[in-house]
Design a protein around this motif. Sequence first.
Motif: not given
Length: 241
Positions: A164-178, A183-187
Motif C-alpha cells: 500500500k505504501v509503495f502504491e501511494i508513492v508510485r502513484d504520487d510521482v506519476k507521470p515520472q517513475s521511481l 529512487w529504486a532500480s527495476a530489479t
Amino acid sequence: MAVSLSSVTVKAWLRGHDFDLQDLADLLPSGNTCVVKDVDGYYLTSVEIDDRPEGVPFYEVAPRVLRRVNGLARTRNPNFEPVELNGHYTEEGGVHAVVAADTVKIRARVQAAGIVKGPDGEVLPPPPPEGPARAQVAASTPDVEEALSIMGQPDALNWTQLYKVFEIVRDDVKPQSLIDLGWASATEISAFTGSANRPDVSGAGARHARMGGPLPRRQMSEDVARDFISRLVTSWIDSKR
C-alpha cells in the motif's frame, strides 16, 4: 474553526522501550512536532494538538500525530518499534488519565555511535536532524500522512501494508517513475512486487492466494522489503521539502 491555544502546550506522555523513545527524541528534538525527554520520561508535543479544532479533545488528536511520528521513525529505521501514548496528558499543570499503562517488553540493542571526521581527521559536529523538516512535510501533505500512518501501525509491516505504501508513492510521482527518479532500480521493484504478490514466494503472507506464471527471477524477504520501503519513502518525503 481552530482554537487558538498557542500559549497552552499539551504534553502527551509516551511509553515504549527506551531505545525507541530516544530514537524519537533524536529524530524530532524541535519544530512543530517534537519528542522531549525530561526527568519524568518522554512526551510528545505538537501544534496540531495545541491548535486543534474547537470541540475536539486533545486525546483524540494525539494518537493521529503519534502514528505519523512512528511512521517517520520507521523511514529511518525499519526495525523501529512504535511507541504508545501512556494515557496521561499534562496541560497547564493538570494531569488527565485516560487509559492505564501496560508492561513494556524488554529488548536489547547494540548501537555504535557515529563520529564524523573532516579531511584532516578532526571530529566534526553532527549534522542537524532531518526529522523536523520531514515531519512538517508529513503534517501538510495528505499522501505523506497516509503513508506514514500505515507505516506507524503497531506491528511489523506485512506485505499488504508495504505494498500500500509503495502504491501511494508510485502513484504520487506519476507521470515520472521511481526508476527515472533514481529512487529504486527495476530489479528492486520487480523483486519487491513479485515477492509481495506471490504465495509461492512469500507463503500465506502474500497479497494473493493464487498466481500463475513463472517465479520471479529475483526475490525479496519481508525484512529487506521493509528496508526498501523505508528508503523509498525517505527519498519521496525529501523531494517535497
